[in-house]
Design an enzyme around this catalytic site. Structure first.
Site, short mmCIF file in Angstrom:
data_model
loop_
_atom_site.label_atom_id
_atom_site.label_comp_id
_atom_site.label_asym_id
_atom_site.label_seq_id
_atom_site.Cartn_x
_atom_site.Cartn_y
_atom_site.Cartn_z
N GLU A 117 0.84 -1.19 0.00
CA GLU A 117 0.00 0.00 0.00
C GLU A 117 0.88 1.25 0.00
OE1 GLU A 117 -1.53 -2.18 3.75
OE2 GLU A 117 -2.66 -0.29 3.53
N LYS A 119 2.38 4.58 1.25
CA LYS A 119 2.52 5.12 2.61
C LYS A 119 2.12 6.60 2.57
CE LYS A 119 5.69 5.40 6.53
NZ LYS A 119 5.44 6.83 6.81
N ASP A 121 1.37 10.36 3.57
CA ASP A 121 2.06 11.31 4.44
C ASP A 121 1.00 12.09 5.22
OD1 ASP A 121 4.63 13.87 3.94
OD2 ASP A 121 4.18 12.55 5.60
N TYR A 229 -5.86 1.23 6.92
CA TYR A 229 -4.77 0.34 6.56
C TYR A 229 -4.62 -0.87 7.49
CZ TYR A 229 -2.09 3.10 10.04
OH TYR A 229 -1.64 3.75 11.18
N LYS A 318 11.01 3.44 1.77
CA LYS A 318 10.90 4.88 1.59
C LYS A 318 11.40 5.30 0.20
CE LYS A 318 9.63 7.01 4.62
NZ LYS A 318 10.21 7.57 5.83
N CYS A 412 32.34 25.67 27.10
CA CYS A 412 30.91 25.52 26.83
C CYS A 412 30.30 26.87 26.46
CB CYS A 412 30.20 24.95 28.06
SG CYS A 412 28.40 24.90 27.90
N CYS A 415 27.78 27.77 29.66
CA CYS A 415 28.20 28.02 31.04
C CYS A 415 29.69 28.35 31.17
CB CYS A 415 27.86 26.82 31.92
SG CYS A 415 28.87 25.35 31.60
N CYS A 430 30.33 19.04 27.61
CA CYS A 430 30.55 20.09 28.60
C CYS A 430 30.78 19.44 29.96
CB CYS A 430 29.34 21.02 28.65
SG CYS A 430 29.28 22.07 30.12
N CYS A 436 25.47 23.58 34.46
CA CYS A 436 25.30 24.15 33.13
C CYS A 436 23.82 24.35 32.86
CB CYS A 436 25.91 23.22 32.08
SG CYS A 436 25.63 23.76 30.38
#
Length: 676
Positions: A117, A119, A121, A229, A318, A412, A415, A430, A436
């Site tokens: 079937e 697919k 969206d 489906y 896909k 970082c 922080c 970090c 942080c």
């Protein structure tokens, strides 16, 4: 001739309109012009207005919407709505076909029958019918829990409020996709533009936004459609033994199915169908992003079973990901909840995969070095479906002369703590830990997310604001918030503040699995959290388990056990858990499953190859039910025996090299059937 009664007139009009809806949506063969249909509908509407006591829930007029909701109620799916595995190449699909043969112990020459079937969206939904009447509709949600969208779904003409014909089960949960056809999407966007409103970027977003309207009258104005489906719950009834025949039966009951559905014999037919539909894709009146292939025989589906989040008997092949070329303007570094410092490409905005993309992931410094990415390079960006956009290659032939290297920051960006990167890990981190603010923010966002504690009203931007204002320094501080502290922040009014406080209170009632997942422990996802809860039954038992005990849980290997044990031993994590429990977070006790004798407790087996008497997953489950620890991976020196079926391969060679005992299927059956 006597005049028909009011009841007869109503019944005739409803029957005629339902028949025309069926021909239009389920058969794609309308039998009257739209104007004639509108006249029939208006006659029914006027008659029901004159006799309101005779309006029925299944009348075609009952699709106009109801009073707006304040929020959506939650629905627990009786049968989980699982995801699908993906195939991105012909080889992936061939591997899937081979796995089906192996698990069903079928010869390579025997062709598997598949249902295929397109697919769509769109948005996956569940429709519950009782005695043929639509009683509830829900979103997929996290697969276990969805949102009740019944009022909105009732406004969609393609979905029958009452199933046609007869023979339907007492209770039947239909699964399908709600989507917006391309023509309807274009017309909607024209109306949005004329009204001065922001248009939707693609049909899927338009369908999702329409379904999540709290005012179902708005949903009623949106051109949504539906395609069935599959099914979930089935009570007091039977369905055909083949998936494709099941869908045809749905169609006779008035449920639309995809006209491109096919029944195919073998891998070659599947590959040919994929090519045919790929060529036809742009001509369809709706968006698709691939093809779903399902083993057609439902008995074979039952034998194949499921993995944690997906059926073994289905896969989505896909279509190629959509890509575009744009210029990389710079690279920012973001800090996640585990301290990972991730490079993010800042792009000249480009339209790809249905959306405008201005940022894309670069994963880590190793990936930057592999791709040889430099600032101001022209790069190819890929976006497949809902996957986060990523940079897949540099267009070297367009490289400018003034490009700059991407440099990992020493400190970082949030922080100022030192950024560390060990030689054996791709990720830089970090070192600031809980001090942080970025790590605190991400931890709180994860804790509040839908699959974790599901706290309504606690969006990402508001979390940032709470941390920046110093109102939340640790997870338990969320439960100290009150209306006075929240109202006025980030534009929240009194009502929004009340809703957030209510959402926080409701989140205190959860499950042990959700709580474990919400803590953000490295490598502990939803499925692993659920396995831990099911195995240990209580948080206290998990906290006192050592790494060896943790590895007795399915799906928990040495790496997961290490991260879990380390997390549960750290003082600040213990303080966080205690503070959350003190704030009132709780869950119902988990009852232990009835225990059968465990004669194989303490024994370890590896299992490989295919068997004639049962599929390998069944053999594994039966051994585990007797107390054995079973792996389908390679054996180790601690394995008591390798149980080898046909096509055992490299695992057999490794067992022989390690001196591990090797048993055949006869010995396996003897072990399972012994009187214990």
């Amino acid at each position: 001739m006597p005049q028909p009664t009011v009841e007869q007139q109503l019944a005739t009009l409803r029957r005629e309109i339902d028949e025309h809806n069926f021909r239009y949506y389920a058969e794609d063969a309308p039998s009257i012009p739209d104007a004639d249909y509108d006249r029939l509908f208006q006659r029914l509407l006027r008659l029901e207005e004159q006799y309101p006591e005779r309006v029925t829930p299944s009348s075609p007029t009952q699709r106009v919407g109801a009073a707006p909701l304040l929020t959506f109620a939650q629905v627990q799916h009786a049968v989980p709505m699982l995801s699908l595995g993906n195939a991105f190449s012909d080889q992936d699909l061939a591997d899937f076909d081979r796995r089906i043969h192996d698990r069903l112990s079928l010869p390579d020459t025997q062709l598997i029958e598949y249902g295929a079937e397109p697919k769509l969206d769109g948005i996956a939904v569940s429709l519950m019918y009782e005695d043929g009447l639509l009683v509830r509709s829900a979103t997929r949600g996290d697969g276990e829990t969805g949102e009740d969208i019944s009022l909105n779904v009732r406004t969609i003409d393609a979905i029958p409020l009452q199933l046609r014909g007869d023979g339907w089960p007492r209770r039947l949960e239909v699964r399908g996709e709600i989507f917006m056809p391309k023509a309807g999407f274009e017309a909607l966007n024209r109306r949005m533009h004329e009204a001065g409103a922001k248009p939707f970027v693609n049909p899927r977003n338009a369908a999702g936004g329409s379904l999540r309207q709290l005012d179902s009258a708005v949903t009623a104005t949106r051109p949504l459609s539906f395609c069935a489906y599959g099914f979930g719950l089935l009570e007091q009834g039977e369905l055909p033994g083949k998936h494709t025949e099941l869908l045809k039966q749905f169609n006779t009951w008035g449920l639309p199915i995809n006209p491109e559905m096919r029944c195919l014999e073998g891998l070659d037919a599947c590959l040919a169908y994929y090519q045919q539909l790929a060529e036809k894709r742009d001509q369809l009146g709706y968006d698709i992003d691939g093809i779903v292939f399902k083993v057609n025989q439902r008995e074979q589906q039952r034998q194949l079973g499921f993995v944690a989040r997906a059926p073994r008997w289905a896969i989505a092949r896909k279509f190629p990901a959509q890509e575009a070329t744009t210029q990389l303007l710079g690279v920012d570094f973001q800090v996640g909840r585990t301290g990972a410092v991730t490079p993010v490409a800042r792009l000249d905005p480009v339209f790809v995969g249905g959306v405008t993309v201005s940022n894309a992931t670069l994963h880590n410094m190793d990936e930057i070095e592999r791709l040889d990415v430099r600032i101001r390079d022209w790069v190819q960006v890929c976006r497949a479906g809902d996957v986060i956009p990523k940079v897949v290659r540099v267009v070297l032939e367009k490289r400018p002369a003034d490009t700059l290297p991407v440099v990992l920051p020493e400190h970082c960006p949030e922080c100022g703590a030192q950024v560390e990167r060990s030689e054996d890990q791709a990720a830089a981190r970090c070192s600031g830990g809980i001090s942080c603010s970025a790590q605190r923010k991400q931890a709180i966002k994860h804790y509040a997310s839908r699959k974790a504690m599901d706290i309504d009203g606690l969006g990402d931007k508001f979390v940032d604001l709470l941390v920046d204002k110093g109102l939340v320094a640790q997870l338990a501080d969320l439960y100290c918030l009150d209306r006075c502290r929240v109202a006025g922040l980030g534009g929240k009014g009194d009502k929004s503040a009340d809703n957030l406080i209510e959402g926080l209170q409701q989140s205190k009632q959860t499950t042990l699995a959700r709580f474990l997942y919400s803590l953000g422990i490295r490598e502990v996802g939803e499925a692993t959290a659920a396995s831990l809860a099911k195995h240990f039954l209580s948080l206290d038992a998990i906290q006192h388990a050592d790494a060896e005990a943790l590895q007795q849980v399915p799906d928990v290997g040495p790496v997961v056990a290490h991260h879990l044990a380390l997390f549960l031993r750290q003082p600040h994590n213990i303080e966080t858990i205690d503070a959350l429990l003190a704030a009132g977070v709780h869950w119902p006790a988990i009852e232990a499953a009835a225990q059968q004798p465990q004669p194989l407790a303490g024994q370890s087996y590896a299992i490989t190859g295919s068997f004639t008497a049962m599929a390998r997953p069944e053999a594994k489950a039966r051994l585990e039910a007797l107390g054995a620890k079973v792996t389908t991976g390679a054996p180790s020196s601690k394995t008591d025996a390798l149980i080898a079926g046909a096509k055992a391969g490299s695992k057999l060679a490794k067992a022989e090299a390690l001196g591990v005992a090797v048993w055949d299927e006869a010995r396996l059956l003897q072990l399972l059937e012994q009187d214990v």
